[in-house]
Structure formats: structure tokens, C-alpha cells
Design an enzyme around this catalytic site. Structure first.
Site, mmCIF file in Angstrom:
data_model
loop_
_atom_site.group_PDB
_atom_site.id
_atom_site.type_symbol
_atom_site.label_atom_id
_atom_site.label_comp_id
_atom_site.label_asym_id
_atom_site.label_seq_id
_atom_site.Cartn_x
_atom_site.Cartn_y
_atom_site.Cartn_z
ATOM 1 N N HIS A 51 0.314 -1.725 -0.482
ATOM 2 C CA HIS A 51 0.019 -0.032 -0.192
ATOM 3 C C HIS A 51 0.823 0.910 -0.223
ATOM 4 O O HIS A 51 2.136 1.182 0.242
ATOM 5 C CB HIS A 51 -0.974 0.194 1.488
ATOM 6 C CG HIS A 51 -0.378 -0.491 2.887
ATOM 7 N ND1 HIS A 51 0.101 -0.714 3.174
ATOM 8 C CD2 HIS A 51 -0.309 1.190 2.781
ATOM 9 C CE1 HIS A 51 0.526 -0.338 4.205
ATOM 10 N NE2 HIS A 51 0.485 0.848 4.307
ATOM 11 N N ALA A 52 0.260 2.184 -0.518
ATOM 12 C CA ALA A 52 1.179 3.337 -0.156
ATOM 13 C C ALA A 52 0.155 4.854 1.030
ATOM 14 O O ALA A 52 -1.088 4.439 1.140
ATOM 15 C CB ALA A 52 1.160 4.245 -1.127
#
Length: 141
Positions: A54-55
Site C-alpha cells: 500500500h501507500a
């Protein structure tokens, strides 16, 4: 005007090495690239499994592998790909926002994560297609 991309970077933490062992430490606010508001650690991940993937929109993180080894694959807004291998407790990876990350754990690895934000699910970019949309917006502006 395009905002400047802040790249992930390795930092070295202070250590005191004696015949009786090594003590690695943080002392004072200047030791961190940002103020710490949350910390957590990830352990007992099966060998070869991934975490992260994810970010974050705003959150900065500092990743420190306290035991074992983790391999970190990153993708920046400009599509630059970067890989790091963390296996020394005195080395930390500064992970800025808007960097897609994937962390592969080796057997018995222990990863400490220090963050500058309290947990907020709305800060996560969990779908790669959403991150790619943000990349395209960045590249086209």
C-alpha cells in the site's frame, strides 16, 4: 508547478559497540526525520510472505528491521522503482508518503515501524489502481 518528489532513503542510527554487545538508540528529536506519533512492529510473518502492499497519502514512516531480514520494494510517483534490503538494526529506511511499498519477510524477521501520524484508514491507498491514477495525475501535470 510539479511538487518535488521526496525519495525513500536509508539512515544510520547511533550505536554504542562494546565487547558485551551493541546498543542502538534514538536520543532527542533530532534523531528522527519527523516527529513520532505511532509505532508498531510486525513479527511472525511466514518466510516469503508480503506485508505493506500500500501507500500513504500523508504519513511518513521509518522502517527498522530489528531481527532477520526484510526486502522492501518501492515505487515512487514518477514510477521510479527502488529496492532495499534491511537486516541491520542500526539502519532505518525513511519512507515518505505517496510511495507504493511491498515488504517481503524472511524467516523470523521483526520489523519496527515508526510513523508521524496516528492510525487513520483514510490515509491508506490500498488499491494499486488508485495509486496508478495518482501517478498519472502527477506525471501529466
Amino acid at each position: 508547478m510539479k511538487s518535488t518528489i521526496i525519495r525513500p532513503e536509508l539512515i544510520t542510527l547511533n550505536s554504542n559497540i562494546q565487547p558485551s554487545g551493541k546498543l542502538t538508540f534514538f536520543e532527542g528529536l533530532e534523531a528522527f526525520p519527523f516527529p513520532i506519533k505511532r509505532d508498531f512492529w510486525i513479527s511472525e510473518v511466514p518466510d516469503g510472505e508480503q506485508r505493506g502492499v500500500h501507500a500513504h497519502k500523508k504519513e511518513n514512516q521509518l522502517l527498522i528491521c530489528l531481527h532477520g531480514r526484510v526486502n522492501v520494494k518501492l515505487e515512487c510517483l514518477d514510477k521510479m522503482l527502488i529496492e532495499f534490503s534491511l537486516e541491520q538494526a542500526e539502519r532505518g529506511l525513511v519512507l515518505p508518503p505517496l510511495v507504493w511499498s511491498s515488504v517481503t519477510f524472511e524467516k523470523d524477521a521483526l520489523l519496527l515501524v515508526l510513523a508521524d501520524q496516528p492510525f487513520d484508514e483514510r490515509d491508506y491507498i490500498r488499491e494499486k489502481v488508485e495509486f496508478e491514477r495518482i501517478q498519472e495525475e502527477y506525471l501529466n501535470n
